[in-house]
Design a protein around this motif. Structure first.
Motif, PDB file in Angstrom:
ATOM      1  N   LEU A 225      31.219  21.613 129.271  1.00  0.00           N
ATOM      2  CA  LEU A 225      30.022  20.928 129.770  1.00  0.00           C
ATOM      3  C   LEU A 225      29.806  21.124 131.268  1.00  0.00           C
ATOM      4  O   LEU A 225      28.806  20.643 131.808  1.00  0.00           O
ATOM      5  N   PHE A 226      30.738  21.824 131.935  1.00  0.00           N
ATOM      6  CA  PHE A 226      30.647  21.962 133.385  1.00  0.00           C
ATOM      7  C   PHE A 226      29.315  22.565 133.829  1.00  0.00           C
ATOM      8  O   PHE A 226      28.721  22.147 134.820  1.00  0.00           O
ATOM      9  N   ALA A 227      28.843  23.572 133.103  1.00  0.00           N
ATOM     10  CA  ALA A 227      27.599  24.242 133.498  1.00  0.00           C
ATOM     11  C   ALA A 227      26.387  23.336 133.334  1.00  0.00           C
ATOM     12  O   ALA A 227      25.301  23.644 133.856  1.00  0.00           O
ATOM     13  N   TYR A 228      26.554  22.210 132.608  1.00  0.00           N
ATOM     14  CA  TYR A 228      25.457  21.267 132.396  1.00  0.00           C
ATOM     15  C   TYR A 228      25.680  19.960 133.155  1.00  0.00           C
ATOM     16  O   TYR A 228      24.965  18.984 132.922  1.00  0.00           O
ATOM     17  N   ASN A 229      26.668  19.960 134.033  1.00  0.00           N
ATOM     18  CA  ASN A 229      26.981  18.788 134.840  1.00  0.00           C
ATOM     19  C   ASN A 229      26.132  18.836 136.109  1.00  0.00           C
ATOM     20  O   ASN A 229      26.297  19.709 136.954  1.00  0.00           O
ATOM     21  N   ILE A 230      25.221  17.899 136.252  1.00  0.00           N
ATOM     22  CA  ILE A 230      24.304  17.952 137.390  1.00  0.00           C
ATOM     23  C   ILE A 230      25.032  17.844 138.720  1.00  0.00           C
ATOM     24  O   ILE A 230      24.608  18.403 139.726  1.00  0.00           O
ATOM     25  N   ARG A 231      26.171  17.161 138.728  1.00  0.00           N
ATOM     26  CA  ARG A 231      26.941  17.065 139.969  1.00  0.00           C
ATOM     27  C   ARG A 231      27.564  18.413 140.335  1.00  0.00           C
ATOM     28  O   ARG A 231      27.741  18.714 141.511  1.00  0.00           O
ATOM     29  N   MET A 232      27.887  19.231 139.352  1.00  0.00           N
ATOM     30  CA  MET A 232      28.370  20.580 139.618  1.00  0.00           C
ATOM     31  C   MET A 232      27.228  21.468 140.109  1.00  0.00           C
ATOM     32  O   MET A 232      27.378  22.261 141.043  1.00  0.00           O
ATOM     33  N   ILE A 233      26.082  21.329 139.468  1.00  0.00           N
ATOM     34  CA  ILE A 233      24.921  22.134 139.839  1.00  0.00           C
ATOM     35  C   ILE A 233      24.524  21.879 141.291  1.00  0.00           C
ATOM     36  O   ILE A 233      24.106  22.796 142.004  1.00  0.00           O
ATOM     37  N   LEU A 234      24.694  20.656 141.750  1.00  0.00           N
ATOM     38  CA  LEU A 234      24.253  20.281 143.092  1.00  0.00           C
ATOM     39  C   LEU A 234      25.226  20.688 144.193  1.00  0.00           C
ATOM     40  O   LEU A 234      24.902  20.551 145.370  1.00  0.00           O
ATOM     41  N   GLN A 235      26.403  21.183 143.845  1.00  0.00           N
ATOM     42  CA  GLN A 235      27.406  21.543 144.840  1.00  0.00           C
ATOM     43  C   GLN A 235      27.508  23.062 144.982  1.00  0.00           C
ATOM     44  O   GLN A 235      27.915  23.744 144.040  1.00  0.00           O
ATOM     45  N   PRO A 236      27.143  23.607 146.135  1.00  0.00           N
ATOM     46  CA  PRO A 236      27.175  25.058 146.344  1.00  0.00           C
ATOM     47  C   PRO A 236      28.526  25.704 146.066  1.00  0.00           C
ATOM     48  O   PRO A 236      28.582  26.826 145.550  1.00  0.00           O
ATOM     49  N   MET A 237      29.606  25.021 146.375  1.00  0.00           N
ATOM     50  CA  MET A 237      30.924  25.623 146.165  1.00  0.00           C
ATOM     51  C   MET A 237      31.244  25.801 144.682  1.00  0.00           C
ATOM     52  O   MET A 237      32.094  26.606 144.317  1.00  0.00           O
ATOM     53  N   ALA A 238      30.550  25.057 143.817  1.00  0.00           N
ATOM     54  CA  ALA A 238      30.812  25.168 142.383  1.00  0.00           C
ATOM     55  C   ALA A 238      30.468  26.557 141.859  1.00  0.00           C
ATOM     56  O   ALA A 238      31.182  27.108 141.028  1.00  0.00           O
TER      57      ALA A 238
END
Length: 278
Positions: A225-238
């Motif tokens: 689900l990481f690719a659909y985690n909005i908090r991951m999407i919002l972090q450039p380092m992700a």
């Protein structure tokens, strides 16, 4: 005076909203200054780390206190920016006074428009101030050390082409997405308040935060689900460090999903409001 004017006036004077503004401005301005102070104390690190501003932009610099504080208060900020003005109205005579002036529907729509517009403006302005501060204090955009290479997004990620064109384009994409995300969650928090009519102000503050933290925990717990985690999407380092590649399809699906959820809740609120006359 129209509902919108009243709501904007109340929001910009609300202590909770002012607190968010002050905290965001402090992060945006002081964080890059604190990084420059670090280099003043350890000038030798410049040779290995470099002074390219892209590295020290607050959303990118995941080891800075500003980045950590921003992500720690993200959900709390999304609730505070509502100003709890609907909660205060609903639990006082102000609610009845407001709705008899025009209509309940106009009153509710005004709440969503005012909180959404103001929240986006506050976050976007604060993040842009940080960009200006960072690129002013670290003007050497041509210096690309080995350390800099760790910040390059993965090929195929949604910001990869923007980065290749100009790193500033990536900066602006993330600035816009973060401001938009906060706006989405501010409206989500307001929807919860309208749907459940919390009597206690602390409950009205905590319930949306707990729900949003809970949803994030679920997405953080399952790698698929990481690719659909909005908090991951919002972090450039992700997009630089994750094994999962986040594409534009993921971004549109996630943001679109949250927007649809908000629209569904708003529709329910408007339908209920239309059918009630008390």
């Amino acid at each position: 005076m129209s509902y919108l004017k009243v709501d904007f006036y109340r929001l910009i004077r609300d202590k909770k909203v002012i607190l968010v503004v002050l905290v965001m401005l402090a992060i945006a301005i002081i964080d890059p200054i604190s990084v420059t102070r670090h280099f003043d104390q350890y000038p030798g690190s410049v040779k290995t780390i470099g002074l390219n501003p892209f590295q020290f932009w607050m959303l990118m610099n995941s080891v800075s206190w500003g980045n950590n504080l921003y992500h720690q208060i993200f959900w709390i900020m999304s609730v505070l920016l509502t100003g709890l003005i609907y909660h205060e109205d609903k639990n006082t005579s102000m609610y009845t006074y407001q709705i008899i002036r025009k209509s309940r529907i106009q009153y509710i729509v005004s709440k969503f428009v005012s909180t959404g517009v103001l929240s986006f403006a506050i976050l976007f302005a604060a993040l842009e101030i940080n960009v200006v501060m960072t690129y002013t204090l670290f003007p050497d955009t041509t210096q690309m050390t080995e350390y800099y290479q760790h910040f390059i997004p993965q090929e195929g990620s949604f910001v990869y082409q923007a980065f290749l064109s100009n790193p500033m384009k990536e900066v602006q994409i993330y600035t816009f997405l973060n401001a938009l995300a906060v706006t989405i969650f501010v409206i989500f928090s307001l929807c919860l308040s309208m749907l459940f009519h919390f009597k206690n102000r602390y409950v009205a503050l905590l319930v949306p935060v707990i729900i949003l933290y809970g949803i994030t925990y679920i997405f953080d717990s399952f790698p698929p689900l990481f690719a659909y985690n909005i908090r991951m999407i919002l972090q450039p380092m992700a997009v630089s460090a994750m094994t999962h590649i986040i594409e534009w399809e993921n971004v549109f699906l996630v943001f679109g999903g949250w927007m649809v959820l908000n629209l569904v809740m708003i529709s329910i609120i408007l339908v209920k409001s239309r059918d009630r006359y008390e």
